[in-house]
Motif scaffolding. Sequence first.
Motif, PDB file in Angstrom:
ATOM      1  N   LEU A  45       0.835  -1.209   0.000  1.00 56.01           N
ATOM      2  CA  LEU A  45       0.000   0.000   0.000  1.00 56.01           C
ATOM      3  C   LEU A  45       0.868   1.257   0.000  1.00 56.01           C
ATOM      4  N   LYS A  46       1.904   1.234   0.827  1.00 56.94           N
ATOM      5  CA  LYS A  46       2.817   2.380   0.906  1.00 56.94           C
ATOM      6  C   LYS A  46       3.537   2.589  -0.429  1.00 56.94           C
ATOM      7  N   ARG A  47       4.029   1.499  -1.015  1.00 57.34           N
ATOM      8  CA  ARG A  47       4.748   1.592  -2.294  1.00 57.34           C
ATOM      9  C   ARG A  47       3.821   2.093  -3.394  1.00 57.34           C
ATOM     10  N   ARG A  48       2.586   1.593  -3.397  1.00 60.42           N
ATOM     11  CA  ARG A  48       1.628   2.008  -4.418  1.00 60.42           C
ATOM     12  C   ARG A  48       1.293   3.488  -4.273  1.00 60.42           C
ATOM     13  N   THR A  49       1.175   3.959  -3.042  1.00 59.31           N
ATOM     14  CA  THR A  49       0.883   5.373  -2.805  1.00 59.31           C
ATOM     15  C   THR A  49       2.045   6.242  -3.276  1.00 59.31           C
ATOM     16  N   GLN A  50       3.277   5.796  -3.026  1.00 56.76           N
ATOM     17  CA  GLN A  50       4.460   6.556  -3.426  1.00 56.76           C
ATOM     18  C   GLN A  50       4.575   6.668  -4.937  1.00 56.76           C
ATOM     19  N   SER A  51       4.160   5.626  -5.657  1.00 55.86           N
ATOM     20  CA  SER A  51       4.285   5.650  -7.113  1.00 55.86           C
ATOM     21  C   SER A  51       2.906   5.595  -7.751  1.00 55.86           C
ATOM     22  N   SER A  52       1.953   6.348  -7.187  1.00 59.88           N
ATOM     23  CA  SER A  52       0.556   6.250  -7.629  1.00 59.88           C
ATOM     24  C   SER A  52       0.369   6.606  -9.098  1.00 59.88           C
ATOM     25  N   GLY A  53       1.254   7.376  -9.671  1.00 60.36           N
ATOM     26  CA  GLY A  53       1.100   7.722 -11.078  1.00 60.36           C
ATOM     27  C   GLY A  53       1.509   6.622 -12.031  1.00 60.36           C
ATOM     28  N   THR A  54       2.257   5.631 -11.538  1.00 62.47           N
ATOM     29  CA  THR A  54       2.800   4.631 -12.468  1.00 62.47           C
ATOM     30  C   THR A  54       2.258   3.231 -12.272  1.00 62.47           C
ATOM     31  N   PHE A  55       1.403   3.017 -11.260  1.00 65.42           N
ATOM     32  CA  PHE A  55       0.960   1.635 -11.051  1.00 65.42           C
ATOM     33  C   PHE A  55      -0.141   1.275 -12.033  1.00 65.42           C
ATOM     34  N   ARG A  56      -0.240  -0.009 -12.337  1.00 57.75           N
ATOM     35  CA  ARG A  56      -1.266  -0.493 -13.248  1.00 57.75           C
ATOM     36  C   ARG A  56      -2.377  -1.110 -12.426  1.00 57.75           C
ATOM     37  N   ASN A  57      -3.573  -1.068 -12.918  1.00 57.21           N
ATOM     38  CA  ASN A  57      -4.705  -1.624 -12.186  1.00 57.21           C
ATOM     39  C   ASN A  57      -4.796  -3.112 -12.489  1.00 57.21           C
ATOM     40  N   ALA A  58      -4.346  -3.918 -11.564  1.00 54.47           N
ATOM     41  CA  ALA A  58      -4.382  -5.375 -11.748  1.00 54.47           C
ATOM     42  C   ALA A  58      -5.309  -5.970 -10.713  1.00 54.47           C
ATOM     43  N   ALA A  59      -6.367  -6.591 -11.168  1.00 53.87           N
ATOM     44  CA  ALA A  59      -7.307  -7.201 -10.235  1.00 53.87           C
ATOM     45  C   ALA A  59      -6.662  -8.396  -9.554  1.00 53.87           C
ATOM     46  N   TYR A  60      -6.102  -9.263 -10.319  1.00 54.74           N
ATOM     47  CA  TYR A  60      -5.390 -10.412  -9.770  1.00 54.74           C
ATOM     48  C   TYR A  60      -4.424 -10.844 -10.852  1.00 54.74           C
ATOM     49  N   PRO A  61      -3.140 -10.765 -10.583  1.00 54.67           N
ATOM     50  CA  PRO A  61      -2.164 -10.991 -11.633  1.00 54.67           C
ATOM     51  C   PRO A  61      -2.102 -12.440 -12.085  1.00 54.67           C
ATOM     52  N   ALA A  62      -1.531 -12.587 -13.250  1.00 54.53           N
ATOM     53  CA  ALA A  62      -1.348 -13.934 -13.783  1.00 54.53           C
ATOM     54  C   ALA A  62      -0.322 -14.697 -12.969  1.00 54.53           C
ATOM     55  N   GLY A  63       0.645 -14.019 -12.425  1.00 57.37           N
ATOM     56  CA  GLY A  63       1.705 -14.658 -11.657  1.00 57.37           C
ATOM     57  C   GLY A  63       3.020 -14.018 -12.017  1.00 57.37           C
ATOM     58  N   PRO A  64       4.076 -14.315 -11.276  1.00 54.44           N
ATOM     59  CA  PRO A  64       5.361 -13.678 -11.519  1.00 54.44           C
ATOM     60  C   PRO A  64       5.866 -13.849 -12.942  1.00 54.44           C
ATOM     61  N   ALA A  65       5.578 -14.970 -13.557  1.00 54.33           N
ATOM     62  CA  ALA A  65       6.062 -15.199 -14.912  1.00 54.33           C
ATOM     63  C   ALA A  65       5.095 -14.647 -15.955  1.00 54.33           C
ATOM     64  N   GLY A  66       3.931 -14.171 -15.527  1.00 54.71           N
ATOM     65  CA  GLY A  66       2.969 -13.593 -16.454  1.00 54.71           C
ATOM     66  C   GLY A  66       2.072 -14.615 -17.112  1.00 54.71           C
ATOM     67  N   HIS A  67       2.064 -15.835 -16.630  1.00 53.30           N
ATOM     68  CA  HIS A  67       1.266 -16.883 -17.247  1.00 53.30           C
ATOM     69  C   HIS A  67      -0.072 -17.029 -16.546  1.00 53.30           C
ATOM     70  N   LEU A  68      -1.127 -17.134 -17.308  1.00 48.28           N
ATOM     71  CA  LEU A  68      -2.430 -17.480 -16.751  1.00 48.28           C
ATOM     72  C   LEU A  68      -2.582 -18.989 -16.844  1.00 48.28           C
ATOM     73  N   TRP A  69      -3.714 -19.485 -16.384  1.00 48.97           N
ATOM     74  CA  TRP A  69      -3.937 -20.932 -16.374  1.00 48.97           C
ATOM     75  C   TRP A  69      -4.248 -21.385 -17.796  1.00 48.97           C
ATOM     76  N   VAL A  70      -3.233 -21.735 -18.553  1.00 47.93           N
ATOM     77  CA  VAL A  70      -3.400 -22.069 -19.963  1.00 47.93           C
ATOM     78  C   VAL A  70      -2.975 -23.506 -20.207  1.00 47.93           C
ATOM     79  N   ASP A  71      -3.823 -24.230 -20.935  1.00 45.88           N
ATOM     80  CA  ASP A  71      -3.475 -25.578 -21.366  1.00 45.88           C
ATOM     81  C   ASP A  71      -2.293 -25.456 -22.323  1.00 45.88           C
ATOM     82  N   PRO A  72      -1.223 -26.258 -22.153  1.00 45.14           N
ATOM     83  CA  PRO A  72      -0.046 -26.100 -22.996  1.00 45.14           C
ATOM     84  C   PRO A  72      -0.316 -26.334 -24.490  1.00 45.14           C
ATOM     85  N   ALA A  73      -1.342 -27.127 -24.832  1.00 45.55           N
ATOM     86  CA  ALA A  73      -1.603 -27.395 -26.243  1.00 45.55           C
ATOM     87  C   ALA A  73      -3.110 -27.425 -26.523  1.00 45.55           C
TER      88      ALA A  73
END
Length: 200
Positions: free
Chosen positions: A101-129
């Motif tokens: 919360l503190k970090r987001r307030t400090q950089s409030s102009g640059t944060f993105r609105n993410a409801a729930y992220p895909a994960g650190p690697a950016g992957h969502l729950w995707v079937d590999p094939a």
Amino acid sequence: MEYLNRMSDRPPEAALSLLAPEAIGASRAPKPSTVEDEVADLFDLFRDRLLRYLLSFGLQVQDGEEVVQEVFLALFLHLQRGRSRNNLRGWVFRVGHNLALKRRTQSSGTFRNAAYPAGPAGHLWVDPAPNAEDQMASSQERQRLLAVLQALPEQDRRCLALRAEGLSYREIAEILGISLGAVSILLGRSLARLVRATER
């Protein structure tokens, strides 16, 4: 004399154990783990989960990783000072929550609105094939779910994110500073909305 003769047939450890059994046991007991080892173990256990939760605040991955480092440095200092060890998982997430919360307030102009992220690697729950039809259906469902998540009030999203990381209702209540009843209501309402979105 007979007693001494019998003792001479035994290994020296046996004679010592009769004189001071607690000394033998103490020398064989494992050394207690250090605070550094304990924090390292907790870091391995909670790092990914905490980072996912921090990213749900809209922090960039680099900022989230910095907050994780701050949390575990604070944990090290907390334990080194001999403070409470009760519910360290809840402690880690509560400190992470406050720092995010503190970090987001400090950089409030640059944060993105993410409801729930895909994960650190950016992957969502995707079937590999997946085939094209499944991929399109999955993509549409994912978009509906993300839209519902983004439309949820922030407190609801926090509850869902913490529950998804395996925290109990009590831990969530402590982290967010709300009652157990409020946690139950927020989670029930949010899950009902998500279920409705998947049924469309």
